[in-house]
Write a protein that holds these residues in place. Structure first.
Motif, short mmCIF file in Angstrom:
data_model
loop_
_atom_site.label_atom_id
_atom_site.label_comp_id
_atom_site.label_asym_id
_atom_site.label_seq_id
_atom_site.Cartn_x
_atom_site.Cartn_y
_atom_site.Cartn_z
N VAL A 15 -165.35 -78.85 53.68
CA VAL A 15 -166.37 -79.35 54.60
C VAL A 15 -167.55 -78.40 54.63
CG1 VAL A 15 -166.86 -79.98 56.99
CG2 VAL A 15 -164.62 -80.52 55.99
N SER A 16 -167.26 -77.09 54.67
CA SER A 16 -168.35 -76.11 54.72
C SER A 16 -169.15 -76.10 53.42
CB SER A 16 -167.79 -74.71 55.00
OG SER A 16 -166.87 -74.32 54.01
N VAL A 17 -168.49 -76.44 52.31
CA VAL A 17 -169.22 -76.54 51.04
C VAL A 17 -170.17 -77.74 51.06
CG1 VAL A 17 -168.98 -77.03 48.57
CG2 VAL A 17 -167.46 -75.37 49.67
N ILE A 18 -169.66 -78.89 51.49
CA ILE A 18 -170.45 -80.12 51.48
C ILE A 18 -171.67 -80.01 52.41
CG2 ILE A 18 -170.43 -82.59 51.98
CD1 ILE A 18 -168.91 -81.78 49.47
N VAL A 19 -171.47 -79.36 53.58
CA VAL A 19 -172.57 -79.30 54.55
C VAL A 19 -173.42 -78.04 54.38
CG1 VAL A 19 -171.24 -80.63 56.22
CG2 VAL A 19 -171.15 -78.13 56.32
N TYR A 20 -173.18 -77.29 53.32
CA TYR A 20 -173.98 -76.09 53.08
C TYR A 20 -175.46 -76.48 52.99
CZ TYR A 20 -173.79 -71.14 51.78
OH TYR A 20 -173.87 -69.77 51.77
N PRO A 21 -176.36 -75.66 53.53
CA PRO A 21 -177.78 -76.04 53.60
C PRO A 21 -178.36 -76.53 52.28
CG PRO A 21 -177.40 -74.03 54.84
CD PRO A 21 -176.11 -74.34 54.14
N ARG A 22 -178.83 -77.75 52.28
CA ARG A 22 -179.55 -78.37 51.16
C ARG A 22 -178.74 -78.46 49.88
NH1 ARG A 22 -185.86 -76.36 51.65
NH2 ARG A 22 -186.01 -76.47 53.92
N PHE A 23 -177.42 -78.33 49.97
CA PHE A 23 -176.59 -78.43 48.76
C PHE A 23 -176.67 -79.83 48.16
CE2 PHE A 23 -172.05 -78.38 46.93
CZ PHE A 23 -172.48 -77.79 45.75
N PHE A 24 -176.86 -80.84 49.00
CA PHE A 24 -176.96 -82.22 48.51
C PHE A 24 -178.06 -82.35 47.46
CE2 PHE A 24 -179.43 -86.15 48.80
CZ PHE A 24 -178.49 -87.08 48.38
N PHE A 25 -179.17 -81.67 47.65
CA PHE A 25 -180.31 -81.81 46.73
C PHE A 25 -180.01 -81.14 45.39
CE2 PHE A 25 -182.06 -81.87 51.07
CZ PHE A 25 -182.57 -83.16 51.07
N LEU A 26 -179.20 -80.10 45.41
CA LEU A 26 -178.76 -79.49 44.15
C LEU A 26 -177.78 -80.43 43.44
CD1 LEU A 26 -177.92 -75.75 43.72
CD2 LEU A 26 -176.53 -77.46 42.58
N LEU A 27 -176.93 -81.10 44.23
CA LEU A 27 -175.99 -82.06 43.64
C LEU A 27 -176.70 -83.24 42.99
CD1 LEU A 27 -173.19 -82.21 46.37
CD2 LEU A 27 -173.16 -80.96 44.21
N ALA A 28 -177.87 -83.60 43.52
CA ALA A 28 -178.63 -84.70 42.92
C ALA A 28 -178.99 -84.38 41.47
CB ALA A 28 -179.91 -84.95 43.74
N MET A 29 -179.36 -83.14 41.22
CA MET A 29 -179.65 -82.74 39.85
C MET A 29 -178.36 -82.64 39.04
SD MET A 29 -181.84 -82.17 37.58
CE MET A 29 -183.38 -82.03 38.49
N GLY A 30 -177.27 -82.24 39.70
CA GLY A 30 -175.98 -82.20 39.01
C GLY A 30 -175.58 -83.57 38.47
N PHE A 31 -175.93 -84.63 39.20
CA PHE A 31 -175.56 -85.98 38.79
C PHE A 31 -176.15 -86.35 37.43
CE2 PHE A 31 -176.11 -90.65 38.90
CZ PHE A 31 -174.79 -91.02 39.10
N VAL A 32 -177.31 -85.81 37.10
CA VAL A 32 -177.96 -86.16 35.83
C VAL A 32 -177.91 -85.02 34.81
CG1 VAL A 32 -179.51 -87.79 36.96
CG2 VAL A 32 -180.24 -85.42 36.65
N ALA A 33 -177.16 -83.96 35.11
CA ALA A 33 -177.19 -82.78 34.26
C ALA A 33 -176.56 -83.02 32.89
CB ALA A 33 -176.50 -81.62 34.97
N PHE A 34 -175.38 -83.65 32.86
CA PHE A 34 -174.66 -83.87 31.61
C PHE A 34 -174.80 -85.28 31.06
CE2 PHE A 34 -171.44 -80.26 32.36
CZ PHE A 34 -172.05 -79.48 31.39
N GLY A 35 -175.04 -86.24 31.93
CA GLY A 35 -174.97 -87.64 31.55
C GLY A 35 -175.85 -88.08 30.40
N PRO A 36 -177.15 -87.76 30.42
CA PRO A 36 -178.03 -88.31 29.39
C PRO A 36 -177.62 -87.96 27.96
CG PRO A 36 -179.31 -87.45 31.22
CD PRO A 36 -177.90 -87.04 31.47
N ALA A 37 -177.44 -86.69 27.68
CA ALA A 37 -177.09 -86.29 26.31
C ALA A 37 -175.66 -86.70 25.96
CB ALA A 37 -177.26 -84.78 26.14
N THR A 38 -174.75 -86.58 26.93
CA THR A 38 -173.35 -86.90 26.65
C THR A 38 -173.16 -88.39 26.41
OG1 THR A 38 -172.72 -85.06 28.09
CG2 THR A 38 -170.99 -86.57 27.46
N ALA A 39 -173.97 -89.23 27.06
CA ALA A 39 -173.89 -90.67 26.80
C ALA A 39 -174.20 -90.98 25.34
CB ALA A 39 -174.85 -91.42 27.72
N ILE A 40 -175.12 -90.21 24.76
CA ILE A 40 -175.48 -90.40 23.35
C ILE A 40 -174.42 -89.79 22.44
CG2 ILE A 40 -177.17 -89.81 21.56
CD1 ILE A 40 -179.32 -89.85 23.75
N LEU A 41 -174.09 -88.53 22.70
CA LEU A 41 -173.13 -87.83 21.84
C LEU A 41 -171.72 -88.37 22.00
CD1 LEU A 41 -173.95 -84.00 21.90
CD2 LEU A 41 -173.61 -85.44 19.89
#
Length: 415
Positions: free
Chosen positions: A216-242
């Motif tokens: 819970v403390s990890v999820i509610v850590y200040p502004r962590f959600f916005f870092l996770l937004a970039m995590g969502f697209v970090a591997f997907g684009p290249a890995t979808a191709i490869l």
């Protein structure tokens, strides 16, 4: 940069841990990225339609994503030495099942076991690195691991295509299963969870219940959600191709055979270690990790827009664009360092596993995105998928702008 006060035995053990972590992560990369080479001939041999390959490719990533939360808790509670061999043991079983598969259901089970078994390797390495290396060297060591483990990615392209063409896909996976077994045994002998004299944080979880509450403390850590937004697209684009759609794209649009497709994907794979080392170097010499990530993703957006909005691109330009995307994806080592610098040691497993969870979900989403595009618009499905990925990258970048960028001159984070 902090002074490295570790003793010589600690440095030596840390190096051995780095090697085995890179090998195990590299084996995971092999399975994540071999779909584009393996699944088409497997489908042809077993009489499975190409339309169903999207889910077969994605299920490995979805299974890995589902396990990220328990992975973080188990690593923070029990450590890598106990957890890693159990997980990778299931991956070995999945590899064996794949080599003997005769039906779609068996393929599905094998891919799920492979995704689940190797879901632990990156987080296991990050937790170990957080304890065996100084905090200011985390991104450097992570980039070295990415570069070293790329041998798995390389083997998943042209070498695997050549081997399958000569000997078939079944013996290929039996060999990989045997090598993985040797690697796990070596890991059990080499890995120690922390160096002698390491001082555990008083808030290190001592039970699974504490680990669950700590999430819970990890999820509610200040502004962590916005870092996770970039995590969502970090591997997907290249890995979808490869990992899947690069092979069918090159076959259907450019008429290339298996070995020719493998050669082009090999160029993309070779860009991975170069990118990892480059971003590790840039991270060491740049104050803001956030700016590095943003510039990299903007370049990715441009590459996908060119792929999606241009018709009749020359094959050499496809090679350049695919290779650039593989190179740029390695900004993940900077994003992981951003995450690591945000949290104290006792939360690293849960924080980075949460980041990895969103990254893997993003891979599964983008693998499926290509399938949806082709199902709805067979003639321009690839173009639509490329443009859609660019749009998703743009949205994630806007959200990431609101994330916290910890100063590299600051003290080790505290709760």
């Amino acid at each position: 940069m902090q002074n490295d006060t570790r003793s010589v035995p600690v440095k030596r053990r840390a190096f051995y841990i780095f090697i085995i972590s890179a090998i195990l992560f590299g084996l995971g990369q092999f399975h994540r990225l071999s779909g584009a080479v393996t699944l088409p001939p497997v489908a042809a041999d077993l009489g499975i339609s190409v339309d169903s390959l999207g889910f077969l490719a994605a299920v490995l990533f979805f299974t890995s994503a589902v396990l990220q939360v328990p992975n973080g808790m188990l690593l923070d509670r029990f450590g890598s030495r106990k957890v890693m061999p159990i997980y990778v043991g299931f991956a070995i079983l999945g590899c064996v099942i794949l080599s003997y598969a005769t039906s779609y259901e068996e393929l599905l089970i094998s891919r799920m076991l492979l995704g689940g078994g190797f879901s632990i390797t990156m987080m296991s390495a990050y937790v170990l690195f957080a304890k065996w290396y100084p905090v200011d060297r985390f991104a450097t060591v992570a980039s070295w691991m990415m570069a070293a483990s790329s041998i798995g990615s390389i083997l998943a392209s042209y070498p695997l295509a050549f081997f399958i063409d000569e000997f078939g896909w079944r013996p290929a996976y039996l060999i990989v299963a045997l090598f993985t077994l040797f690697a796990v045994v070596a890991g059990m002998l080499i890995i120690q969870d922390e160096p002698e004299g390491y001082e555990r944080d008083a808030q290190q979880p001592t039970s699974i219940g504490e680990s669950v509450r700590g999430y819970v403390s990890v999820i509610v850590y200040p502004r962590f959600f916005f870092l996770l937004a970039m995590g969502f697209v970090a591997f997907g684009p290249a890995t979808a191709i490869l990992g899947m759609w690069g092979g069918p794209f090159l076959e259907q649009v450019y008429g290339l055979d298996g070995v020719q497709r493998g050669e082009i994907l090999l160029l993309m794979v070779l860009a991975v270690p170069a990118g990892a080392l480059f971003f590790g170097w840039v991270e060491r010499n740049t104050e803001s990790r956030k700016k590095i990530v943003i510039v990299s993703v903007l370049a990715e957006i441009l590459a996908f827009l060119v792929l999606g909005l241009s018709d009749g691109l020359a094959l050499w330009s496809i090679c350049v664009l695919f290779t650039s995307i593989g190179f740029l994806q390695q900004h993940y080592v900077v994003l992981a360092a951003h995450c690591r610098a945000t949290f104290p040691d006792y939360m690293v497993g849960r924080a980075n596993s949460t980041l990895n969870l969103t990254s893997i979900l993003g891979v599964g989403f983008m693998q499926s995105l290509f399938g949806w595009g082709l199902a709805l618009y067979p003639t321009i499905g690839y173009n639509i998928s490329f443009v859609s990925i660019a749009i998703v990258l743009g949205i994630a970048t806007l959200l990431y702008l609101a994330s916290v960028d910890p100063s590299k001159q600051g003290v080790t984070p505290t709760s």
